[in-house]
Scaffold this motif. Sequence first.
Motif, PDB file in Angstrom:
ATOM      1  N   UNK A 142     -31.797  -8.555  36.549  1.00 55.95           N
ATOM      2  CA  UNK A 142     -31.731  -7.769  35.317  1.00 55.95           C
ATOM      3  C   UNK A 142     -31.978  -8.579  34.050  1.00 55.95           C
ATOM      4  N   UNK A 143     -31.642  -9.846  34.092  1.00 55.37           N
ATOM      5  CA  UNK A 143     -31.871 -10.697  32.921  1.00 55.37           C
ATOM      6  C   UNK A 143     -33.373 -10.920  32.756  1.00 55.37           C
ATOM      7  N   UNK A 144     -33.844 -10.879  31.518  1.00 54.41           N
ATOM      8  CA  UNK A 144     -35.260 -11.081  31.236  1.00 54.41           C
ATOM      9  C   UNK A 144     -35.732 -12.422  31.798  1.00 54.41           C
ATOM     10  N   UNK A 145     -36.820 -12.389  32.540  1.00 53.90           N
ATOM     11  CA  UNK A 145     -37.354 -13.609  33.151  1.00 53.90           C
ATOM     12  C   UNK A 145     -37.793 -14.624  32.102  1.00 53.90           C
ATOM     13  N   UNK A 146     -38.079 -14.143  30.894  1.00 54.07           N
ATOM     14  CA  UNK A 146     -38.488 -15.047  29.817  1.00 54.07           C
ATOM     15  C   UNK A 146     -37.317 -15.842  29.259  1.00 54.07           C
ATOM     16  N   UNK A 147     -36.101 -15.411  29.546  1.00 51.19           N
ATOM     17  CA  UNK A 147     -34.925 -16.059  28.967  1.00 51.19           C
ATOM     18  C   UNK A 147     -34.158 -16.925  29.965  1.00 51.19           C
ATOM     19  N   UNK A 148     -34.666 -17.045  31.186  1.00 51.08           N
ATOM     20  CA  UNK A 148     -33.924 -17.818  32.185  1.00 51.08           C
ATOM     21  C   UNK A 148     -34.899 -18.541  33.107  1.00 51.08           C
ATOM     22  N   UNK A 149     -34.553 -19.770  33.448  1.00 56.21           N
ATOM     23  CA  UNK A 149     -35.264 -20.539  34.462  1.00 56.21           C
ATOM     24  C   UNK A 149     -34.273 -20.841  35.571  1.00 56.21           C
ATOM     25  N   UNK A 150     -34.534 -20.336  36.752  1.00 61.02           N
ATOM     26  CA  UNK A 150     -33.585 -20.505  37.846  1.00 61.02           C
ATOM     27  C   UNK A 150     -33.615 -21.936  38.378  1.00 61.02           C
ATOM     28  N   UNK A 151     -32.450 -22.453  38.684  1.00 64.79           N
ATOM     29  CA  UNK A 151     -32.308 -23.807  39.201  1.00 64.79           C
ATOM     30  C   UNK A 151     -31.787 -23.756  40.627  1.00 64.79           C
ATOM     31  N   UNK A 152     -31.806 -24.915  41.292  1.00 57.39           N
ATOM     32  CA  UNK A 152     -31.261 -24.970  42.646  1.00 57.39           C
ATOM     33  C   UNK A 152     -29.778 -24.599  42.652  1.00 57.39           C
ATOM     34  N   UNK A 153     -29.089 -24.905  41.532  1.00 54.51           N
ATOM     35  CA  UNK A 153     -27.672 -24.570  41.460  1.00 54.51           C
ATOM     36  C   UNK A 153     -27.451 -23.059  41.409  1.00 54.51           C
ATOM     37  N   UNK A 154     -28.355 -22.343  40.748  1.00 50.45           N
ATOM     38  CA  UNK A 154     -28.244 -20.880  40.714  1.00 50.45           C
ATOM     39  C   UNK A 154     -28.337 -20.311  42.128  1.00 50.45           C
ATOM     40  N   UNK A 155     -29.335 -20.785  42.880  1.00 48.12           N
ATOM     41  CA  UNK A 155     -29.493 -20.304  44.253  1.00 48.12           C
ATOM     42  C   UNK A 155     -28.302 -20.704  45.116  1.00 48.12           C
ATOM     43  N   UNK A 156     -27.799 -21.922  44.871  1.00 41.96           N
ATOM     44  CA  UNK A 156     -26.648 -22.374  45.652  1.00 41.96           C
ATOM     45  C   UNK A 156     -25.434 -21.475  45.417  1.00 41.96           C
ATOM     46  N   UNK A 157     -25.179 -21.137  44.151  1.00 45.44           N
ATOM     47  CA  UNK A 157     -24.014 -20.313  43.862  1.00 45.44           C
ATOM     48  C   UNK A 157     -24.202 -18.874  44.321  1.00 45.44           C
ATOM     49  N   UNK A 158     -25.434 -18.410  44.306  1.00 47.16           N
ATOM     50  CA  UNK A 158     -25.731 -17.105  44.898  1.00 47.16           C
ATOM     51  C   UNK A 158     -25.419 -17.165  46.395  1.00 47.16           C
ATOM     52  N   UNK A 159     -25.822 -18.265  47.033  1.00 45.12           N
ATOM     53  CA  UNK A 159     -25.524 -18.448  48.448  1.00 45.12           C
ATOM     54  C   UNK A 159     -24.036 -18.490  48.725  1.00 45.12           C
ATOM     55  N   UNK A 160     -23.283 -19.169  47.848  1.00 48.12           N
ATOM     56  CA  UNK A 160     -21.823 -19.224  48.022  1.00 48.12           C
ATOM     57  C   UNK A 160     -21.207 -17.837  47.956  1.00 48.12           C
ATOM     58  N   UNK A 161     -21.703 -17.025  47.028  1.00 50.35           N
ATOM     59  CA  UNK A 161     -21.188 -15.661  46.896  1.00 50.35           C
ATOM     60  C   UNK A 161     -21.476 -14.863  48.161  1.00 50.35           C
ATOM     61  N   UNK A 162     -22.671 -15.004  48.689  1.00 55.69           N
ATOM     62  CA  UNK A 162     -23.034 -14.303  49.922  1.00 55.69           C
ATOM     63  C   UNK A 162     -22.194 -14.800  51.089  1.00 55.69           C
ATOM     64  N   UNK A 163     -22.007 -16.109  51.185  1.00 60.04           N
ATOM     65  CA  UNK A 163     -21.195 -16.688  52.264  1.00 60.04           C
ATOM     66  C   UNK A 163     -19.758 -16.177  52.185  1.00 60.04           C
ATOM     67  N   UNK A 164     -19.204 -16.217  50.982  1.00 64.19           N
ATOM     68  CA  UNK A 164     -17.826 -15.742  50.800  1.00 64.19           C
ATOM     69  C   UNK A 164     -17.682 -14.269  51.107  1.00 64.19           C
ATOM     70  N   UNK A 165     -18.766 -13.526  50.974  1.00 65.78           N
ATOM     71  CA  UNK A 165     -18.741 -12.092  51.242  1.00 65.78           C
ATOM     72  C   UNK A 165     -19.075 -11.781  52.703  1.00 65.78           C
ATOM     73  N   UNK A 166     -19.208 -12.846  53.516  1.00 59.09           N
ATOM     74  CA  UNK A 166     -19.481 -12.651  54.939  1.00 59.09           C
ATOM     75  C   UNK A 166     -20.927 -12.359  55.271  1.00 59.09           C
TER      76      UNK A 166
END
Length: 478
Positions: A255-279
């Motif tokens: 939802x955040x404008x792609x022009x205002x954010x550059x995704x980092x490996x840490x973003x993907x890692x924390x997304x992964x943590x959320x998914x892992x914690x959610x089973x």
Amino acid sequence: MKTMKYFMMGAMLFGCSLGTMAQDGTSADVDALKSMIKNKPADYDKQVKNFISKNKKNAENLVAFGRAFFEAEDSINARECANKALSLKKNDYAPAYILLGDVAGMNNGGEAAKFYEQAIYSDPKNPESYRKYAIIYSKVSPEGAVAKLEELRQEVPGYPVDRLIGHISYTQLRYATAIEAFSKVAPEDLTRMDYIEYAMANYNGRQYAKALEIVKNGLAKEPLNATMNRIAMLCSNETKQYSDALEYAKVLFTKVSKDSVTFTDMDYQNYGKALYGNGQYEEAIAKYKEALSQPADDQSMHADLYRGISDSYKSMKDFPNAIESYQSYLNAKADADATDHAGLGLLQTSFARSLEGDARTEAFNKADQIWADLITKFPDAEEYALWQRGRVNAQMDTELKGQAKEHFDRLIQLISAHEEVDDTDKSRLFDAYSYLMRYNVKQKNSAAALSNAEKLLELQPEDVEIKKVVDALKKAAN
């Protein structure tokens, strides 16, 4: 009468002269100079001199010129304009001192602080002087910077001093001071950056719930702010609110404008943590692998990602992939210690327990070798590794032929040399004596088995079952 007439005409002419001096140069000159600096015409130096000469009696314009030169990294002309403005104002002009401070600050923080102090002396009501002094002086003395801002509070009571103290303290990693300062600011007066720094100060101080509360207030004002959604995802993971972390992750990534954010490996890692914690283990692995595909300045981040992948496979009972990923984790982590390497042994042991027959034995043998290698790499971990080797070999030794005996004997020898035996030692001794007792019973060595049983009773004197075993072995020994 003629005298009065000529006097009045002279006064009028004198007044016109004064007006011309006061209006020497115009605001348009500032814009024109900025354009010239940007375009750099062939006669640039000549035009610069003309502009400065034309405005030589306009201190405000001279400082504006100097600011334009400073922003173009022309410190020589910036300093010249500031000094000319000071000469006009008899060395009593705060904006010129501030400009000189900015120029000096490019190479000499101490000199810059002196200029900012001169600006404060010239105009004690100018907050900019205090702000810049505090920012540059905070690198030398954060306490001194805060003290200077308290002076500003006395001079300009309505100025948001606490916000500035919070910001400066945060940049100097003085999180407790930053938190205290930001907490004094009314929520409606906090800016976007205030919310971010206030939340991160709490996050870095491990106050995750408070950080989450703060950033939620910020998101109420700017729900699509990338940085605040990042922080909310981080804090939700730390507080084990994984479903909430997933929602923040989805906002950040979709939802955040792609022009205002550059995704980092840490973003993907924390997304992964959320998914892992959610089973959602398979989805977590996919996100961790996406993170691995991102450029990383710090290779230790890749180590953490491999660990996350391994944990996800382990939760799925996919031990071969968990072990392979864990080995990648060890390879990527330059400072892997005994505890890190022990994790591989525990995974291999768990894998062995999940198997049957020859495959089980083969897997246990691999686990035993990992524990043996641990002793070689980390001699200080010998007791722990011996305990694990004893347990692994005991599980393979279904016929009680003494396969684990040498490891448990050595473990007992090492622990017996301790000045004090703690609960961890007692737990390990219990496993060792339990195996040795069963082994000696199988070997019909009643005396040795009784000795082992009595050691167990010393470790757990209230255990009724052990008392029964001791009594039975006494009878057998007699």
